[in-house]
Design a protein around this motif. Structure first.
Motif, short mmCIF file in Angstrom:
data_model
loop_
_atom_site.label_atom_id
_atom_site.label_comp_id
_atom_site.label_asym_id
_atom_site.label_seq_id
_atom_site.Cartn_x
_atom_site.Cartn_y
_atom_site.Cartn_z
N ALA A 16 1.55 -4.60 6.45
CA ALA A 16 0.49 -5.18 6.01
C ALA A 16 0.65 -6.03 4.83
CB ALA A 16 -0.43 -3.85 5.53
N LYS A 17 1.58 -5.61 3.84
CA LYS A 17 1.85 -6.68 2.60
C LYS A 17 2.40 -7.91 3.20
CE LYS A 17 1.37 -6.05 -1.08
NZ LYS A 17 0.37 -6.40 -1.83
N ALA A 18 3.30 -7.84 4.07
CA ALA A 18 4.04 -9.02 4.68
C ALA A 18 2.97 -9.94 5.21
CB ALA A 18 5.11 -8.51 5.68
N ALA A 19 1.98 -9.16 6.12
CA ALA A 19 0.97 -10.27 6.52
C ALA A 19 0.03 -10.72 5.28
CB ALA A 19 0.20 -9.34 7.42
N GLY A 20 0.13 -10.29 4.23
CA GLY A 20 -0.65 -10.71 3.12
C GLY A 20 -1.80 -10.28 2.72
N TRP A 21 -2.09 -9.00 3.44
CA TRP A 21 -3.18 -8.07 3.10
C TRP A 21 -2.93 -7.28 1.84
CZ3 TRP A 21 -3.27 -5.90 8.70
CH2 TRP A 21 -3.91 -7.08 9.63
N ILE A 22 -3.97 -6.79 1.15
CA ILE A 22 -4.10 -5.92 0.27
C ILE A 22 -3.92 -4.57 1.02
CG2 ILE A 22 -5.42 -4.70 -1.71
CD1 ILE A 22 -6.58 -7.56 -2.07
N ALA A 23 -2.75 -3.70 0.85
CA ALA A 23 -2.59 -2.37 1.46
C ALA A 23 -3.23 -1.21 0.67
CB ALA A 23 -0.94 -2.11 1.57
N ILE A 24 -3.93 -0.56 1.39
CA ILE A 24 -4.79 0.58 0.78
C ILE A 24 -4.41 1.72 1.64
CG2 ILE A 24 -7.00 1.75 0.59
CD1 ILE A 24 -8.28 -1.06 0.62
N ALA A 25 -3.65 2.97 0.84
CA ALA A 25 -3.03 3.97 1.40
C ALA A 25 -3.95 5.39 1.11
CB ALA A 25 -1.62 4.50 1.24
N ILE A 61 3.20 10.16 -0.40
CA ILE A 61 2.29 8.83 -0.25
C ILE A 61 2.03 8.40 -1.90
CG2 ILE A 61 0.09 8.03 0.15
CD1 ILE A 61 0.42 9.72 2.72
N ALA A 62 1.68 9.54 -2.61
CA ALA A 62 1.20 9.33 -4.06
C ALA A 62 2.28 8.67 -4.94
CB ALA A 62 0.60 10.69 -4.74
N THR A 63 3.75 9.07 -4.69
CA THR A 63 4.53 8.82 -5.61
C THR A 63 5.64 8.00 -5.13
OG1 THR A 63 5.90 10.91 -5.03
CG2 THR A 63 4.19 11.05 -6.79
N VAL A 123 2.18 -0.84 -1.31
CA VAL A 123 0.79 -0.19 -1.37
C VAL A 123 -0.02 -0.67 -2.84
CG1 VAL A 123 -0.65 1.90 -1.48
CG2 VAL A 123 1.39 1.81 0.03
N ASP A 124 -1.07 -1.29 -2.51
CA ASP A 124 -1.78 -1.83 -3.58
C ASP A 124 -2.74 -0.72 -4.18
OD1 ASP A 124 -1.13 -4.81 -3.82
OD2 ASP A 124 -1.63 -4.47 -1.55
N TYR A 125 -3.17 0.26 -3.46
CA TYR A 125 -4.24 1.35 -3.78
C TYR A 125 -3.79 2.55 -2.99
CZ TYR A 125 -6.99 -2.52 -5.88
OH TYR A 125 -7.35 -3.43 -6.56
N LYS A 126 -3.76 3.60 -3.76
CA LYS A 126 -3.49 4.87 -3.04
C LYS A 126 -4.78 5.83 -3.21
CE LYS A 126 1.47 4.56 -3.79
NZ LYS A 126 2.74 5.12 -4.32
N ILE A 127 -5.59 6.07 -2.31
CA ILE A 127 -6.80 6.94 -2.53
C ILE A 127 -6.35 8.47 -2.01
CG2 ILE A 127 -9.05 7.11 -1.68
CD1 ILE A 127 -8.25 4.42 -2.86
N ASP A 128 -6.99 9.27 -3.04
CA ASP A 128 -6.68 10.75 -2.63
C ASP A 128 -7.95 11.34 -2.02
OD1 ASP A 128 -5.93 13.36 -2.78
OD2 ASP A 128 -6.06 13.49 -4.97
#
Length: 159
Positions: free
Chosen positions: A39-48, A75-77, A82-87
């Motif tokens: 996702a990052k390589a494709a230029g996207w903002i990655a949200i996990a 995933i968290a640590t 990853v630009d954003y990590k959602i719990d």
């Protein structure tokens, strides 16, 4: 990975089926990391998103829960690109019955979400992610000029 021009954000939420099938934790981590990096390589903002709770489903066991806890911690640590990590686990968990879905978010099988559950996940993403609006103006097409109205919608006017 899809064409980077197709969007700006990529939400990656996977792993629960692998946990239910006893796929080794290192394999799940490697697969998720590959998706994050692509996702990052494709230029996207990655949200996990981490893995949501599923205790009470036909596939849940205490051993699988232990694996999930390790995966969510990774995933968290540790996960990168990853630009954003959602719990989402915490968003969906019933605080009075640990490791289970809130009844309002449970579709009835203890693993799949209700519409309200998916809305809660969407709300958690929207509350955590800084969305950037891209505006491309002016745009010329023949003798038509695309302009933005005060409401933000587009209209065409002769030029």
């Amino acid at each position: 990975m899809a064409n980077a021009n197709a969007g700006e954000y990529c939400v990656i939420w996977g792993g629960i089926n692998d946990l239910a099938q006893d796929v080794p934790l290192a394999t799940i981590q490697s697969n998720l990391q590959s998706m994050y990096s692509q996702a990052k390589a494709a230029g996207w903002i990655a949200i996990a998103n981490n893995i949501s709770t599923w205790k009470g489903s036909a596939f849940w066991t205490s051993g699988r829960q232990a694996q999930q806890d390790l995966l969510n911690s990774w995933i968290a640590t540790t996960a990168t690109d990853v630009d954003y990590k959602i719990d989402v686990f915490s968003v969906l968990e019933d605080p009075s019955v640990p490791d289970t879905l809130l009844p309002a978010y449970n579709s009835g099988d203890n693993i799949h979400l209700s519409i309200a559950g998916y809305n809660a996940v969407g709300d958690a993403i929207c509350a955590s992610v800084t969305f950037i609006q891209t505006i491309q103006e002016p745009s010329f097409a023949g003798n038509l000029i695309a302009t933005r109205s005060t409401t933000g919608s587009r209209r065409n006017s002769s030029g």
